[in-house]
Structure formats: structure tokens, C-alpha cells
Enzyme design. Structure first.
Site, PDB file in Angstrom:
ATOM      1  CE  LYS A  39       0.541   8.823  -3.034  1.00  0.00           C
ATOM      2  NZ  LYS A  39      -0.876   9.128  -2.849  1.00  0.00           N
ATOM      3  CE1 TYR A 263      20.946  30.842 -19.963  1.00  0.00           C
ATOM      4  CE2 TYR A 263      20.338  29.373 -18.148  1.00  0.00           C
ATOM      5  CZ  TYR A 263      20.958  29.584 -19.381  1.00  0.00           C
ATOM      6  OH  TYR A 263      21.586  28.559 -20.013  1.00  0.00           O
TER       7      TYR A 263
HETATM    8  C1  LIG Z   1      -0.984   9.410  -1.447  1.00  0.00           C
HETATM    9  C2  LIG Z   1      -2.087   8.842  -0.664  1.00  0.00           C
HETATM   10  C3  LIG Z   1      -1.942   8.633   0.713  1.00  0.00           C
HETATM   11  C4  LIG Z   1      -0.755   9.135   1.505  1.00  0.00           C
HETATM   12  O1  LIG Z   1      -0.920  10.527   1.705  1.00  0.00           O
HETATM   13  P1  LIG Z   1       0.031  11.387   2.667  1.00  0.00           P
HETATM   14  O2  LIG Z   1      -0.674  12.684   2.784  1.00  0.00           O
HETATM   15  O3  LIG Z   1       1.346  11.526   1.973  1.00  0.00           O
HETATM   16  O4  LIG Z   1       0.141  10.656   3.947  1.00  0.00           O
HETATM   17  C5  LIG Z   1      -2.960   7.980   1.362  1.00  0.00           C
HETATM   18  N1  LIG Z   1      -4.073   7.567   0.704  1.00  0.00           N
HETATM   19  C6  LIG Z   1      -4.257   7.779  -0.609  1.00  0.00           C
HETATM   20  C7  LIG Z   1      -5.507   7.311  -1.269  1.00  0.00           C
HETATM   21  C8  LIG Z   1      -3.281   8.430  -1.335  1.00  0.00           C
HETATM   22  O5  LIG Z   1      -3.472   8.654  -2.644  1.00  0.00           O
END
Ligand SMILES: *Cc1c(COP(=O)(O)O)cnc(C)c1O
Length: 367
Positions: A39, A263
């Protein structure tokens, strides 16, 4: 080409490191099915490039955030099915059924709607039940298991083929997480006689490194794939970072003592200083909150302190120790000399946000 500027900042991604990290996960639990989580642009590493490298590497699903990401995988010809981890809007569900993407549902409304859509499509749609064992983000509550057992079999066009939950504090609250895993195991046990639960999944990176979950048979590794272990584990030092963030020096000048930098004039030079201007800023994902936290960058293998605030497109760096440095030289911001964990700590955030904060305008280069 004459009309193209060379990039001021760029990201190098080592796809073999990601494949290696997936192998590490596989070795950890060799009989588990795998759902690599890609994702959010594969945590900034590039959705399609990462998916292409891992496609058909003995994996069951790619974990994505939403139907848009699933669609991009399909359009790119990725064969491994997408699994949508978050809830979907009603208007997205027909496409989900049509492509037989995986998804986790949290409500009877969704179940009934998927049943209707599958009937219209003339198919039987497979889906997973999400159970909320404490995350508070999605899923049926354990109290709803009996109702699920009573109602789902009446929906003839859907088939429950999996069950999942998610842990909110696998990295810092072991007793709570164990209690949560026990609750999940009880839910699985109650559902098991009524459904063909081929996929049972709990473990994101922290949970898969730190816990034994006998009732589960699928893993959802995210951040570990990208080389970060959220828990101290036997695999410390074995995971390989996959991403390097680089930029270029755009200007080098000598500034006198007493001159301010950036800044707010938060940095006032206490001695004559050679100052390099570097072409990266918060609009690239180099967080403004890194200002005045002692953040450094590496040039010619030497760590040089950042001076003053991060600006939108540029930062300034003290390169007094480097007499040779010149415009065009490479600057390493995340790499062997400064890990993403260190950058996250200095910025007051977590590696997940540093990775996913890297903006689209920063080109990705793949090895
Ligand atoms: C993002 C996500 C993961 C992966 O999590 P990590 O901590 O990056 O391994 C797994 N399961 C779900 C439901 C998620 O939303």
C-alpha cells in the site's frame, strides 16, 4: 535532453533487497502464506516496480489500501491478486467483485451488498471477515460472531474464505497483544466449523517478528520488506534497507561569522563557514521538523550538520570540513550513514511516515 533539468533529489531503490527481506520473512515461518503489503506506493518505494519484482514469488496476495491501488496493479498486469485492507465505498464494490480482489469486511451491510453484486455478476465472491480485537479501526466485534454464523450462510453468493485481525501495539505492549491474539484464536475456533477459513491472518511486521500465532497461517509483512525491523529480533542486521535518498549540492559559498542561515535566522554562524545549499526540502519529503534537531547529511562519506530550518526545496549544510565540495556533488540523506530510523527519530515520527512522506516529484531509480 536540453529541456530536462537533472534531478536535485532522487531515490535509489534496491528491489533485490526487498526480495531478500521477503525471503527472510519466509524463512521465519516457512509454512505460512504471504501477503506482502505494498500500500501507499509500496511505502514510497514504488507500487508497480515492487509488485513486478515480487509477483509470483510464491505469494498469495498483495496488500493494498484501496480499490484504486488494486486497479493499478491489475492494469500493470500483476498476476498476484490484490487484497484491499481498508473499507471500500459502495460504488467501488462492483469492480472489486468483478476482479475478484480480496477484501476484509466489517459489517452486515457490506456482506449483503457484496452478495447482491455477486448475484448480479453470476459469481460466488470470496471475502475475509475482519475481527476487531482491539485496534478500533475496522472489523466485526467478537460479540457479533454468533450473528455472523447465523446470517452469512443465508447469503448464497458470498463465501467466507478468511479471517483477520490487526494489532495496535505489537511493538510495545506484549501482554495486551497476547490477550488480543488469544481472543482472535477463540474467534477463529468459533468460526471454523461454519466456514472454510483458508486464510487466517494477524501478523504485520511487529507481530510476525515477536509472537507465535498458532491459529494463523498467513503473514502481512509491511515495513520489514523495506528493511526496518519494528522489534529487536533474531533478524537484526539481516534485513537489508532498500531505499537511499540522495540530493545534489547546488551551490557552495563562504559565509562570515555572524551571518544567519535560513528562515527565522535560527542559525547564526559563530565562525566563518563554508555553506552548501542542497536541492531537497520539505516539498520532497525531507520533513521541516528535522530543523534544529541535529540532523546531518553525508557528503563524500562525511557527516555534515544541517544549518537552520528546512525550506520548501532547499536545505543548507555546514561543509567547512570539506574543502573540495562543489555544485553537483551527491549528498546522501538516507543511506548507509544515516538510517531511516534515525531520520524518523530526529523528525519526531516513525519510519513508515518518512518512507510514505517521500513525494512523487522525487524520481525513483531502480537497480
Ligand atoms: C499496513 C498494514 C500492515 C503492514 O504493517 P507493517 O507494520 O508495516 O508491517 C499489515 N496489516 C494491515 C491491516 C495494515 O493496514
Amino acid at each position: 535532453m536540453i529541456h530536462q533539468s537533472p534531478p536535485r533529489a532522487w531515490i535509489e531503490v534496491d528491489l533485490e533487497a526487498i526480495a531478500h527481506n521477503l525471503d527472510i520473512v519466509r524463512q521465519l515461518q516457512c509454512d505460512a502464506m504471504l501477503m506482502p503489503v505494498v500500500k501507499a506506493e509500496a511505502y514510497g518505494h514504488g507500487l508497480i516496480s515492487v509488485a513486478r519484482r515480487l509477483d509470483r514469488d510464491g505469494i498469495s496476495f498483495f496488500g493494498v489500501a484501496n480499490a484504486g491501488e488494486a486497479r493499478r496493479l491489475s492494469l500493470a498486469g500483476i498476476r498476484t491478486p490484490a487484497f484491499i485492507l481498508g473499507p471500500s465505498f459502495p460504488e467501488e464494490r462492483q469492480e472489486i467483485v468483478h476482479h475478484a480482489w480480496g477484501c476484509a469486511v466489517s459489517s452486515f451491510d457490506e456482506l449483503e451488498h457484496y452478495d447482491e453484486l455477486a448475484a448480479a455478476e453470476g459469481v460466488c465472491f470470496s471475502l475475509h471477515l475482519a475481527i476487531d480485537t482491539g485496534m478500533g479501526r475496522e472489523g466485526f466485534l467478537p460479540e457479533q460472531i454468533d450473528e455472523l454464523i447465523a446470517r452469512v450462510p443465508l447469503l448464497e453468493h458470498i463465501q467466507v474464505t478468511g479471517v483477520m485481525t490487526h494489532c495496535p501495539c505489537a511493538d510495545d505492549d506484549v501482554p495486551y497483544t497476547q490477550q488480543q491474539l488469544k481472543l482472535f484464536a477463540e474467534c477463529v475456533e468459533r468460526l471454523q466449523p461454519h466456514f472454510d477459513l483458508q486464510c487466517r491472518h494477524v501478523a504485520a511486521s511487529a507481530a510476525l517478528l515477536g509472537y507465535d500465532v498458532p491459529c494463523a497461517n498467513m503473514l502481512r509483512p509491511g515495513i520489514v520488506l523495506y528493511g526496518v525491523a519494528p522489534l529487536a529480533s533474531v533478524f537484526d542486521g539481516v534485513l537489508r534497507p532498500a531505499l537511499k535518498l540522495n540530493a545534489r549540492v547546488t551551490l557552495v559559498r563562504e559565509l562570515p561569522a555572524g551571518h544567519g542561515v535560513s528562515y527565522g535566522r535560527r542559525a547564526i554562524l559563530d565562525k566563518p563557514t563554508r555553506v552548501a545549499t542542497v536541492g531537497i526540502g520539505y516539498a520532497d519529503g525531507w520533513f521541516r521538523s528535522l530543523s534544529e534537531q541535529g540532523a546531518q547529511v553525508s557528503i563524500q562519506g562525511k557527516l555534515c550538520p544541517m544549518l537552520g530550518r528546512v525550506t520548501m526545496d532547499q536545505i543548507m549544510v555546514d561543509v567547512t570540513v570539506l574543502p573540495e565540495v562543489k555544485s553537483g556533488d551527491t549528498v546522501s540523506l538516507i543511506g548507509p550513514q544515516q538510517s531511516v530510523e534515525e531520520v524518523a527519530r530526529l523528525a519526531g515520527t516513525i519510519p513508515w511516515e518518512v518512507f510514505t512522506g517521500l513525494r512523487a516529484r522525487v524520481p525513483r531509480v531502480y537497480h
